[in-house]
Design a protein around this motif. Structure first.
Motif, PDB file in Angstrom:
ATOM      1  N   SER A  98     -13.010   2.177   2.590  1.00  0.00           N
ATOM      2  CA  SER A  98     -11.696   1.729   2.118  1.00  0.00           C
ATOM      3  C   SER A  98     -10.974   2.790   1.297  1.00  0.00           C
ATOM      4  O   SER A  98      -9.742   2.847   1.301  1.00  0.00           O
ATOM      5  CB  SER A  98     -11.828   0.439   1.308  1.00  0.00           C
ATOM      6  N   ASP A 123      -9.229  -4.797   2.914  1.00  0.00           N
ATOM      7  CA  ASP A 123      -9.209  -4.430   1.502  1.00  0.00           C
ATOM      8  C   ASP A 123      -7.798  -4.613   0.927  1.00  0.00           C
ATOM      9  O   ASP A 123      -6.832  -4.061   1.449  1.00  0.00           O
ATOM     10  CB  ASP A 123      -9.662  -2.978   1.341  1.00  0.00           C
ATOM     11  N   ARG A 126      -7.261   3.987   2.157  1.00  0.00           N
ATOM     12  CA  ARG A 126      -6.196   3.894   1.154  1.00  0.00           C
ATOM     13  C   ARG A 126      -5.535   5.256   0.945  1.00  0.00           C
ATOM     14  O   ARG A 126      -4.306   5.343   0.866  1.00  0.00           O
ATOM     15  CB  ARG A 126      -6.745   3.373  -0.164  1.00  0.00           C
ATOM     16  N   ASP A 171      -5.403  -4.953   6.711  1.00  0.00           N
ATOM     17  CA  ASP A 171      -6.701  -4.399   6.314  1.00  0.00           C
ATOM     18  C   ASP A 171      -7.492  -5.434   5.510  1.00  0.00           C
ATOM     19  O   ASP A 171      -6.915  -6.302   4.841  1.00  0.00           O
ATOM     20  CB  ASP A 171      -6.484  -3.135   5.468  1.00  0.00           C
TER      21      ASP A 171
END
Length: 87
Positions: free
Chosen positions: A41, A71, A45, A69
């Motif tokens: 993640s 996350d 990001r 996503d």
């Protein structure tokens, strides 16, 4: 750095994405876009955050997909990047 995007170690992939984003070379965009779906993640990001500098249709598509996503931080970052890319 492109070769490092497939490294087993997420830290190496993170560094590779970071370096490729800093280069701001349009030739690396096809290699960066898959990093929005990386297993890690933090890598995802970083990638969706950095893509805000690329105002291209394929970036918008990748950011739209990143809105789903798993996350929350990736989703939030994708939203901010998408707003910046699309105006």
């Amino acid at each position: 750095h492109v070769k490092k995007l497939t490294a087993a170690d997420a830290a190496i992939r993170f560094d590779a994405v970071d370096e490729l984003l800093r280069a701001k070379d349009p030739a690396v965009l096809p290699f960066l876009l898959p990093a929005t779906r990386d297993a890690d993640s933090y890598v995802r990001r970083l990638c969706v955050d950095g893509l805000r500098d690329w105002k291209r249709p394929e970036v918008v598509e990748a950011l739209l997909l990143a809105l789903a996503d798993t996350d929350e931080n990736v989703r939030d970052t994708a939203w901010v990047s998408l707003k910046e890319v699309s105006g």
